[in-house]
Motif scaffolding. Structure first.
Motif, PDB file in Angstrom:
ATOM      1  N   GLU A  80       0.909  -1.011   0.011  1.00 53.12           N
ATOM      2  CA  GLU A  80       0.273   0.300   0.177  1.00 53.12           C
ATOM      3  C   GLU A  80       0.731   1.025  -0.216  1.00 53.12           C
ATOM      4  O   GLU A  80       0.869   2.434  -0.876  1.00 53.12           O
ATOM      5  CB  GLU A  80      -1.003   0.549   1.641  1.00 53.12           C
ATOM      6  CG  GLU A  80      -0.491  -0.209   2.733  1.00 53.12           C
ATOM      7  CD  GLU A  80      -0.114  -1.314   2.713  1.00 53.12           C
ATOM      8  OE1 GLU A  80      -0.047  -1.985   2.005  1.00 53.12           O
ATOM      9  OE2 GLU A  80       0.316  -2.088   4.057  1.00 53.12           O
ATOM     10  N   HIS A  81       1.867   1.624   0.532  1.00 51.92           N
ATOM     11  CA  HIS A  81       2.818   2.935   1.227  1.00 51.92           C
ATOM     12  C   HIS A  81       3.464   2.861  -0.720  1.00 51.92           C
ATOM     13  O   HIS A  81       3.209   4.073  -0.936  1.00 51.92           O
ATOM     14  CB  HIS A  81       3.570   2.630   1.924  1.00 51.92           C
ATOM     15  CG  HIS A  81       3.088   2.368   3.081  1.00 51.92           C
ATOM     16  ND1 HIS A  81       4.083   2.161   3.801  1.00 51.92           N
ATOM     17  CD2 HIS A  81       1.293   2.033   3.996  1.00 51.92           C
ATOM     18  CE1 HIS A  81       2.959   1.477   5.304  1.00 51.92           C
ATOM     19  NE2 HIS A  81       1.572   1.696   4.852  1.00 51.92           N
ATOM     20  N   THR A 191       3.070   4.109   9.380  1.00 52.20           N
ATOM     21  CA  THR A 191       2.125   3.344  10.053  1.00 52.20           C
ATOM     22  C   THR A 191       2.327   3.707  12.080  1.00 52.20           C
ATOM     23  O   THR A 191       4.031   4.195  12.366  1.00 52.20           O
ATOM     24  CB  THR A 191       2.728   2.314   9.363  1.00 52.20           C
ATOM     25  OG1 THR A 191       1.841   1.594   9.751  1.00 52.20           O
ATOM     26  CG2 THR A 191       4.023   1.668  10.061  1.00 52.20           C
ATOM     27  N   HIS A 238      -1.405   8.921   7.976  1.00 48.42           N
ATOM     28  CA  HIS A 238      -1.381   7.729   6.922  1.00 48.42           C
ATOM     29  C   HIS A 238      -2.193   7.183   6.202  1.00 48.42           C
ATOM     30  O   HIS A 238      -1.784   6.789   5.742  1.00 48.42           O
ATOM     31  CB  HIS A 238      -0.534   7.212   8.595  1.00 48.42           C
ATOM     32  CG  HIS A 238      -0.040   5.782   7.668  1.00 48.42           C
ATOM     33  ND1 HIS A 238       1.260   5.138   7.244  1.00 48.42           N
ATOM     34  CD2 HIS A 238      -0.598   4.584   8.202  1.00 48.42           C
ATOM     35  CE1 HIS A 238       1.306   4.241   6.864  1.00 48.42           C
ATOM     36  NE2 HIS A 238       0.387   3.462   7.166  1.00 48.42           N
ATOM     37  N   ASP A 242      -3.007   4.965   3.005  1.00 51.32           N
ATOM     38  CA  ASP A 242      -3.220   3.508   2.884  1.00 51.32           C
ATOM     39  C   ASP A 242      -4.097   3.624   1.398  1.00 51.32           C
ATOM     40  O   ASP A 242      -4.293   2.729   0.940  1.00 51.32           O
ATOM     41  CB  ASP A 242      -3.663   3.380   4.160  1.00 51.32           C
ATOM     42  CG  ASP A 242      -2.860   2.323   5.113  1.00 51.32           C
ATOM     43  OD1 ASP A 242      -1.209   2.942   4.841  1.00 51.32           O
ATOM     44  OD2 ASP A 242      -3.096   2.870   6.201  1.00 51.32           O
TER      45      ASP A 242
HETATM   46 ZN   LIG Z   1      -0.058   2.069   6.113  1.00 51.07          ZN
END
Ligand SMILES: [Zn+2]
Length: 278
Positions: A80-81, A191, A238, A242
């Motif tokens: 995801e990042h 995260t 964050h 995501d």
């Molecule tokens: Zn994340």
């Protein structure tokens, strides 16, 4: 400078690190790719059946990360990042070679992906970008958590809120326009987890590579990382990172307005499955 034509990287971008959940060492080589090839992963530690497309229909796990798998069960997790970085930079085509099953967590944000990619620059083609324009409101609810997407003119707006009983995190909300706003705070946001959840997460066999170098850890009213937060809304920012990364599993630049409360990988994936016909 055209925002409307497809882009790829100018040169190979190499990164290495550990997987957040697996703890395994991993090497990434993000390579330029031809127009209309999209983003795709190649597991170079395997000799066959090793291409995995980051498409919402291939998402096989959404617990604390987004994992994609191909029809042969070959997977890549925690995409995801990196996907958020590629979407944010407007990269349409790239071949991502990876020699293990999890994208390295690096510093827990998208910062290193962004910095390395922009160091070498982007290459523009003449092929038009692929967009998907939402034409009616769609929503998905799961108890108190919800996500919706509705039509917007030309933007992708994300309005996200989190509600934590932890007093330091508490309620945070932010709204961004992905194509127009400065996304640095989003890309830089790491995260995070609560200190009291670490044991439970580890007992599930997850976060083997987790440390204060790649995650913000909150204990009561305290941040355990020596240097504190990178921005005042790092937690919700964050979650927005995501969300951007997960939206890119649509394979398109999305035109729409997303509202999400207490969501995450699971809700974003459910929303895409409801919104897009294969
Ligand atoms: Zn994340």
């Amino acid at each position: 400078m055209s925002l409307l034509t497809q882009k790829t990287l100018k040169k190979n971008v190499k990164l290495n690190g550990v997987g957040l959940h697996s703890g395994n060492k991993v090497n990434l080589n993000i390579k330029p790719s031809e127009p209309n090839t999209g983003i795709y992963f190649k597991r170079v530690d395997l000799s066959s059946n090793n291409i995995v497309f980051p498409n919402f229909s291939n998402v096989s796990n959404t617990d604390l990360n987004t994992t994609i798998s191909n029809e042969f069960g070959v997977k890549v997790s925690t995409i995801e990042h990196l996907m958020g970085a590629l979407f944010g930079l407007g990269i349409d085509n790239a071949l991502i070679e990876i020699d293990n099953d999890e994208v390295p967590i690096l510093d827990g944000s998208a910062k290193d992906f962004i910095d390395e990619i922009i160091k070498f620059g982007l290459q523009t083609s003449n092929a038009p970008i692929k967009i998907i324009k939402i034409n009616k409101k769609i929503n998905f609810e799961d108890g108190e958590r919800y996500i919706s997407i509705e039509p917007s003119k030309l933007s992708l707006d994300i309005d996200f809120q989190i509600k934590y009983s932890n007093e330091l995190i508490g309620n945070q909300r932010n709204k961004i326009n992905v194509y127009e706003d400065d996304l640095n705070d989003i890309f830089n946001s790491r995260t995070f987890c609560l200190y009291e959840d670490i044991e439970k997460i580890k007992s599930l066999g997850l976060a083997k590579g987790g440390s204060l170098d790649n995650a913000v850890v909150v204990k009561g009213k305290k941040i355990l990382n020596e240097t504190g937060l990178r921005n005042s809304k790092e937690f919700v920012n964050h979650k927005i990172l995501d969300c951007i990364g997960d939206l890119y599993t649509s394979g398109y630049r999305v035109i729409g307005s997303v509202i999400c409360s207490q969501g995450g990988h699971f809700l974003t994936n459910k929303l895409l499955k409801k919104s897009i016909r294969k």
